[in-house]
Structures are given as C-alpha cells and as structure tokens.
Design an enzyme around this catalytic site. Structure first.
Site, PDB file in Angstrom:
ATOM      1  N   TYR A  88      15.204 -80.205  63.313  1.00  0.00           N
ATOM      2  CA  TYR A  88      15.569 -79.649  64.622  1.00  0.00           C
ATOM      3  C   TYR A  88      16.311 -78.320  64.492  1.00  0.00           C
ATOM      4  O   TYR A  88      16.338 -77.530  65.430  1.00  0.00           O
ATOM      5  CB  TYR A  88      16.453 -80.627  65.410  1.00  0.00           C
ATOM      6  CG  TYR A  88      15.709 -81.826  65.942  1.00  0.00           C
ATOM      7  CD1 TYR A  88      14.386 -82.078  65.600  1.00  0.00           C
ATOM      8  CD2 TYR A  88      16.343 -82.723  66.793  1.00  0.00           C
ATOM      9  CE1 TYR A  88      13.717 -83.181  66.075  1.00  0.00           C
ATOM     10  CE2 TYR A  88      15.673 -83.840  67.279  1.00  0.00           C
ATOM     11  CZ  TYR A  88      14.369 -84.064  66.917  1.00  0.00           C
ATOM     12  OH  TYR A  88      13.712 -85.165  67.395  1.00  0.00           O
ATOM     13  N   LYS A 143      11.702 -91.514  54.886  1.00  0.00           N
ATOM     14  CA  LYS A 143      10.255 -91.412  54.658  1.00  0.00           C
ATOM     15  C   LYS A 143      10.108 -90.882  53.241  1.00  0.00           C
ATOM     16  O   LYS A 143       9.449 -89.869  52.976  1.00  0.00           O
ATOM     17  CB  LYS A 143       9.645 -90.488  55.721  1.00  0.00           C
ATOM     18  CG  LYS A 143       8.140 -90.468  55.777  1.00  0.00           C
ATOM     19  CD  LYS A 143       7.533 -91.732  56.352  1.00  0.00           C
ATOM     20  CE  LYS A 143       6.032 -91.693  56.224  1.00  0.00           C
ATOM     21  NZ  LYS A 143       5.383 -92.977  56.572  1.00  0.00           N
ATOM     22  N   ASP A 203       8.337 -95.765  59.536  1.00  0.00           N
ATOM     23  CA  ASP A 203       7.248 -96.429  60.274  1.00  0.00           C
ATOM     24  C   ASP A 203       7.464 -97.937  60.307  1.00  0.00           C
ATOM     25  O   ASP A 203       7.287 -98.591  61.340  1.00  0.00           O
ATOM     26  CB  ASP A 203       5.869 -96.063  59.688  1.00  0.00           C
ATOM     27  CG  ASP A 203       5.847 -95.992  58.175  1.00  0.00           C
ATOM     28  OD1 ASP A 203       6.929 -96.045  57.553  1.00  0.00           O
ATOM     29  OD2 ASP A 203       4.751 -95.909  57.595  1.00  0.00           O
ATOM     30  N   ASP A 210      16.425 -89.826  66.694  1.00  0.00           N
ATOM     31  CA  ASP A 210      16.117 -89.507  68.087  1.00  0.00           C
ATOM     32  C   ASP A 210      15.127 -90.533  68.627  1.00  0.00           C
ATOM     33  O   ASP A 210      15.315 -91.134  69.697  1.00  0.00           O
ATOM     34  CB  ASP A 210      15.514 -88.092  68.114  1.00  0.00           C
ATOM     35  CG  ASP A 210      15.356 -87.521  69.513  1.00  0.00           C
ATOM     36  OD1 ASP A 210      15.744 -88.212  70.470  1.00  0.00           O
ATOM     37  OD2 ASP A 210      14.842 -86.402  69.641  1.00  0.00           O
ATOM     38  N   ASP A 241      16.053 -94.262  71.007  1.00  0.00           N
ATOM     39  CA  ASP A 241      15.492 -94.502  72.339  1.00  0.00           C
ATOM     40  C   ASP A 241      14.705 -95.799  72.361  1.00  0.00           C
ATOM     41  O   ASP A 241      14.745 -96.547  73.343  1.00  0.00           O
ATOM     42  CB  ASP A 241      14.583 -93.342  72.757  1.00  0.00           C
ATOM     43  CG  ASP A 241      15.343 -92.305  73.568  1.00  0.00           C
ATOM     44  OD1 ASP A 241      16.577 -92.199  73.370  1.00  0.00           O
ATOM     45  OD2 ASP A 241      14.716 -91.615  74.388  1.00  0.00           O
TER      46      ASP A 241
END
Ligand code: NAD
Length: 357
Positions: A135, A190, A222, A246, A250
């Site tokens: 980001y 990851k 994942d 992020d 959620d």
C-alpha cells in the site's frame, strides 16, 4: 490518563457520548478533552484535522474517536474530505498496529450469515500492520512495460516491501496481545510465493524466542481465508501484513454479522492508541438516537486494556455489555423478535447500570 475525545460526524457524537458516560463511572481519574474532527473540523476550522485537534491528539495518551464523513462533504477536494482526518492521525501519530477483534456474543449468533454452531462464542483478534506493505511501497505507478510478452504496453505496478524493524514491531504488538488473551498466535503470510513474506515469516519466528509462553504457528493467506469461514473459533490472535490484514479483518468482521458491535485499536510503538468503532459515521441514521453505541463502548474497553494496562476495568466493561445483551436489550441493527428494542442513550445507560451492579 489523558484522553482526546474526537466525536466527528454523523452518529459519532451520539455514540461517543455513551462511551464517555461509561468511562466516567469507572472510578478512574481520566482527563478528557474534546475537539472537532472530520466534517466537524472542516466546519469549525476549515480542515478535517485542525491544528488544535492534532495537537490535542499528540499530547494525549489515547484518542477515543467516533467516526467521520457526511454526504455534504462529498464534493470537497480530496485533501479536505472528512476521511482524511483518520489517515492524517494514523500517519502523524505513527499508528502502525491495527487491532480488530471479531467477537460474536452467543446472544447474537443469529445475526451471522454462518451457522450458529460455527460462530457462536467467536472471539478472535486480527493484528494488521497498517503503515507498510504494497500500500505504501515505492516505486509505484503506471509506466511503459520494460520486458516480457507485453513489452511496450502501459502497465500498472506497485512494490511490496517490509523492513526488518517494521516486522519486528508488529510482531511484538501481536505476541503481547496474545499474552493478554489465549496465548496463541497465527502469523499469516504467502511465504511459498513472495520473498517479502518468507522474510516476514523468518523475522516473526525470531521474535517468538522472546515470547516462549505464546504458541506460534504459520499459515498461508489463502488457507487462512478458508479457515476463517470454515472453523473461525480455532484462531486466537492472527498477525499479518497490511494488504492481507485489510481483507481478512473485513472477512472476520462479517462473521459476526453486526457492524455496530465491533471495536478497533490502532497502536504506536509505546502502546499509545487511537480507539474507534469499526463502522463509519452512518449518516443515514444520524440524529435519530437509534445508533448502536456498543462498538464505541467496547473501543473504550480496548483503550483501558492496551494503552492503560487496566485489564480489570476492560473486563468490567465487556462483562457489562454481555449482561445488557443477556437482558435482551437490542438497538435496531441487532434487533430480533422476542428482544427489547432500545435507543442509543438507553443502551448506554443500561451499560452504566450494569457496571454499577
Ligand atoms: P457505515 O459503517 O457508516 O454504515 C454502513 C451501514 O451500517 C449503514 O446502514 C449504517 O446505518 C449502519 N451502521 C453503521 N454503524 C452503525 C451503528 N453503530 N449502529 C447501527 N447501524 C450502524 O458505512 P458507509 O455508509 O459506507 O459510510 C458512511 C460514511 O462513513 C462515509 O462518509 C464513509 O466515508 C465514512 N466512514 C468513516 C469511517 C471512519 O470514520 N473510520 C469508516 C468507514 C466509513
């Protein structure tokens, strides 16, 4: 214990008022000072994060933040929009550690889209790194593709990077949070594909040596997404980078089905923090006295736990919230037939009463 109270816009002032009531009956000597932020800051001083508000937030030990944003400010240039206040505060206060619990009280199990037996009693905490990762990594932009089959075409690109110190400090936040809870930490990465996250995994493993009382495991993002909806109660604390956090936070929030119930904290290196509900300013219901104040009240409990190390007081507030839910009191967003619908102030008063009991 100096607390900057920043109510903001929409339902912000209504829900903050309830949290302040709760703080005031704990028998602690807090020093509370209020300042405008967001649209209210723009209306009062021409900027969503007025100088005086920023100075107050910097001088305080913690910030209790309502929410910002209102349709009437949607046409302002980006830098003056209410939402810039929260980004500015995170940056100016160096708030790199975002703590988002996802808790589903058994009384509200029907609010989730998942089967009650999968989520009832869920209590997990996601620790998301907030100021690094893809980001913010440079370079980034749109350029002419330098190689490969699409050479010469335009391409968009970003850079994923994490410095060792950045990973170490968020790992410390996560291990310390785990020590205050179930003493289990899952680091989500990851590492099978990304160099950045193999490095992340190595550093988290190294920091673990300082926390032998916490059990650490590693999970690919994942698989973590899958496990969060398959068996979310298996997790205690999850730590991950900005982008994975992020998305996963959620997802975890929605397991509970009730946005009006979820608090959050953003911490700096010294556990100074900004505490706010996970929801926005809900302009559609502002001023009606029907907003759910519990996420804000629970944010105040997080403030006591993480900034002021007052675990007992935090427990008291959380127990009081459980008790009002057990009494069947519900604001409109969590109302179900057979329960009693109450407004914002009534809910706040009920928590205050339960604290006194
Ligand atoms: P929102 O979270 O404000 O509202 C989404 C829905 O949930 C609405 O129907 C709302 O009525 C309901 N809701 C939210 N909180 C509630 C509560 N405590 N009790 C009962 N119902 C509640 O999200 P949105 O509508 O996408 O955004 C509204 C404004 O809030 C926008 O200006 C947005 O930019 C801003 N926003 C601010 C923050 C923040 O201050 N940190 C976060 C998200 C959105």
């Amino acid at each position: 214990m100096k607390i900057a109270i920043l109510p903001g816009d929409g339902i912000g002032p209504e829900i903050i008022e309830q949290a302040v009531k709760v703080l005031n009956v704990l028998g602690e000597s807090f020093e509370l000072e209020t300042a405008p932020v967001g649209g209210a800051g723009y209306a009062a001083h021409g900027h969503p994060l007025p100088e005086g508000t920023l100075a107050l937030a910097k001088a305080a030990d913690a910030v209790l933040f309502g929410a910002v944003g209102d349709y009437q400010y949607d046409n302002l240039e980006r830098a003056l929009r209410p939402e810039q206040a929260i980004l500015g505060l995170r940056k100016q206060l160096g708030l790199f550690g975002n703590l988002r619990p996802a808790i589903l009280y058994p009384e509200l199990a029907g609010a989730s889209t998942l089967k009650p037996e999968v989520v009832s009693g869920l209590d997990i905490l996601i620790v998301r790194e907030l100021t690094g990762d893809i980001y913010f990594g440079q370079p980034r932009g749109v350029r002419e593709c330098p190689d490969g089959p699409f050479k010469g075409q335009r391409e968009g690109f970003d850079t994923m990077r994490y410095a060792e110190g950045e990973i170490r400090r968020i790992a410390h936040v996560a291990f310390q949070a785990a020590q205050k809870r179930g003493k289990r930490l899952t680091s989500v990465d990851k590492a099978n594909v990304l160099e950045t996250f193999q490095f992340w995994k190595d550093i988290v493993t190294d920091v673990h040596k300082e926390y032998p009382d916490v059990a650490l495991d590693h999970m690919y993002v994942d698989n973590a997404a899958m496990q969060l909806v398959r068996a979310p109660k298996k997790f205690d604390v999850i730590v991950t980078g900005n982008m994975f956090g992020d998305i996963l936070s959620d997802c975890a929030a929605m397991l509970t089905g009730s946005i009006g119930m979820l608090p959050s904290a953003s911490l700096d290196a010294n556990n100074k923090g900004l505490y706010e509900p996970s929801h926005g300013s809900a302009p559609d219901i502002a001023g009606k006295g029907i907003a759910n104040p519990l996420a804000t009240i629970l944010s105040a409990a997080m403030m006591l736990r993480y900034t002021f190390n007052k675990n007992e007081q935090a427990d008291r507030i959380e127990t009081a919230v459980k008790s009002v839910l057990a009494q069947g009191l519900r604001t409109a967003d969590i109302f179900e037939p057979g329960t009693t619908k109450v407004g914002t102030a009534e809910m706040g008063n009920a928590v205050v009463k339960a604290l006194a009991a």
